[in-house]
Design an enzyme around this catalytic site. Structure first.
Site, PDB file in Angstrom:
ATOM      1  N   ASP A   9       0.795  -1.240   0.000  1.00 29.94           N
ATOM      2  CA  ASP A   9       0.000   0.000   0.000  1.00 29.94           C
ATOM      3  C   ASP A   9       0.827   1.290   0.000  1.00 29.94           C
ATOM      4  OD1 ASP A   9      -1.886  -1.977   0.212  1.00 29.94           O
ATOM      5  OD2 ASP A   9      -2.840  -1.234   2.042  1.00 29.94           O
ATOM      6  N   ASP A  51      -4.605  -0.694  -1.774  1.00 31.77           N
ATOM      7  CA  ASP A  51      -5.911  -0.545  -1.142  1.00 31.77           C
ATOM      8  C   ASP A  51      -6.824   0.130  -2.176  1.00 31.77           C
ATOM      9  OD1 ASP A  51      -7.061  -1.153   1.394  1.00 31.77           O
ATOM     10  OD2 ASP A  51      -7.046   0.964   1.974  1.00 31.77           O
ATOM     11  N   HIS A  53     -10.754   0.926  -2.667  1.00 27.36           N
ATOM     12  CA  HIS A  53     -12.118   0.895  -2.151  1.00 27.36           C
ATOM     13  C   HIS A  53     -13.126   1.574  -3.078  1.00 27.36           C
ATOM     14  CE1 HIS A  53     -10.622  -0.518   1.671  1.00 27.36           C
ATOM     15  NE2 HIS A  53      -9.960   0.587   1.941  1.00 27.36           N
ATOM     16  N   LYS A 110      -7.148  -4.778  -3.215  1.00 25.56           N
ATOM     17  CA  LYS A 110      -7.923  -5.354  -2.111  1.00 25.56           C
ATOM     18  C   LYS A 110      -8.859  -4.298  -1.557  1.00 25.56           C
ATOM     19  CE  LYS A 110      -4.246  -4.142   1.116  1.00 25.56           C
ATOM     20  NZ  LYS A 110      -4.977  -3.200   1.968  1.00 25.56           N
ATOM     21  N   CYS A 155      -2.095  -2.917   7.518  1.00 21.83           N
ATOM     22  CA  CYS A 155      -1.935  -3.771   6.332  1.00 21.83           C
ATOM     23  C   CYS A 155      -0.623  -4.538   6.317  1.00 21.83           C
ATOM     24  CB  CYS A 155      -2.150  -2.948   5.076  1.00 21.83           C
ATOM     25  SG  CYS A 155      -3.885  -2.428   4.969  1.00 21.83           S
TER      26      CYS A 155
HETATM   27  C1  VGL Z   1      -4.780   0.552   5.710  1.00 21.91           C
HETATM   28  C2  VGL Z   1      -6.341   1.363   7.158  1.00 21.91           C
HETATM   29  C3  VGL Z   1      -7.316   1.263   6.194  1.00 21.91           C
HETATM   30  C4  VGL Z   1      -3.353   0.171   5.457  1.00 21.91           C
HETATM   31  C5  VGL Z   1      -5.750   0.447   4.730  1.00 21.91           C
HETATM   32  O1  VGL Z   1      -2.923   0.152   4.288  1.00 21.91           O
HETATM   33  O2  VGL Z   1      -2.647  -0.108   6.455  1.00 21.91           O
HETATM   34  N1  VGL Z   1      -5.087   0.992   6.911  1.00 21.91           N
HETATM   35  N2  VGL Z   1      -7.003   0.806   4.992  1.00 21.91           N
HETATM   36 ZN    ZN Z   2      -8.423   0.909   3.468  1.00 23.48          ZN
END
Ligand code: VGL
Ligand code: ZN
Length: 210
Positions: A9, A51, A53, A110, A155
């Protein structure tokens, strides 16, 4: 043994100026670029997670009518409510501009199911669905992973714990990670948890020298 570097991420929204900015999050990019160079020289595979969404994701506080940073439940699982972040096709969801993407063989997205969060690059938080990452790594014959990125306490942590459970020999490049730290020691505790689960904590310079 065959090793892959897994970058977690490394996206604009987790860096300063982003929607879910992690302190010094952008300091991981130079580390990632060095790790990429080393892996290239050793003929090791480089992969990344992202990430990703939909705008209606229920982990976003605004969509669940809750306050950012507080704790609730989603699909019967404990859930931290997040600011809107890493929305598909937005700048915030893109991999960091300075990241040397050229040698990343595959990016695994994801968090696309609006009803469940997905910290790990392998599984959603309920371990119900999985990404293509494990199958992809198996197909490549990967047995060892070096993991780094954002965020240490979410993550990175859940990706490392899943990697260990899936049987990968797993290293965490600790100077390539930064955490959210809703509580000041969260990242430190997360690293200890990963180590106790069997991960080897290494610095980039140890990773380079091995
Ligand atoms: C993450 C919170 C929400 C991360 C992703 O990449 O650690 N943290 N979504
Ligand atoms: Zn997230």
């Amino acid at each position: 043994m065959k090793t892959a570097l897994l970058l977690i991420d490394l996206q604009n929204d987790f860096c300063p100026g982003g929607a879910l900015a992690v302190a010094e999050g952008d300091d991981t990019i130079a580390i990632a670029n060095l790790a990429i160079e080393v892996c290239r020289a050793r003929n090791e595979v480089i992969v990344a997670s992202q990430d990703w969404h939909p705008a209606n994701h229920r982990s976003f506080a605004v969509n669940s009518h809750t306050e950012v940073g507080t704790l609730g439940q989603l699909k019967g699982l404990p859930q931290v409510w997040w600011p809107v972040h890493c929305v598909q096709e937005t700048y915030g969801a893109e991999l960091h501009v300075q990241l040397n993407r050229q040698h990343i063989a595959a990016v695994f997205r994801k968090g696309e199911d609006p009803d469940i969060d997905s910290y790990s690059a392998f599984f959603d938080n309920g371990h119900r669905a999985q990404t293509a990452l494990h199958r992809w790594l198996q197909f490549q014959g990967i047995t060892h992973l070096a993991i780094m990125g954002l965020a240490t306490d979410y993550c990175v942590k859940y990706s490392v714990l899943d990697a260990l459970n899936l049987g990968y020999h797993t290293q965490v490049i600790i100077d390539g990670c930064r955490g959210v730290n809703l509580q000041p020691l969260d990242s430190q505790h997360a690293l200890t948890e990963m180590q106790h689960a069997g991960a080897q904590l290494v610095t980039l310079s140890q990773f380079i020298q091995q």
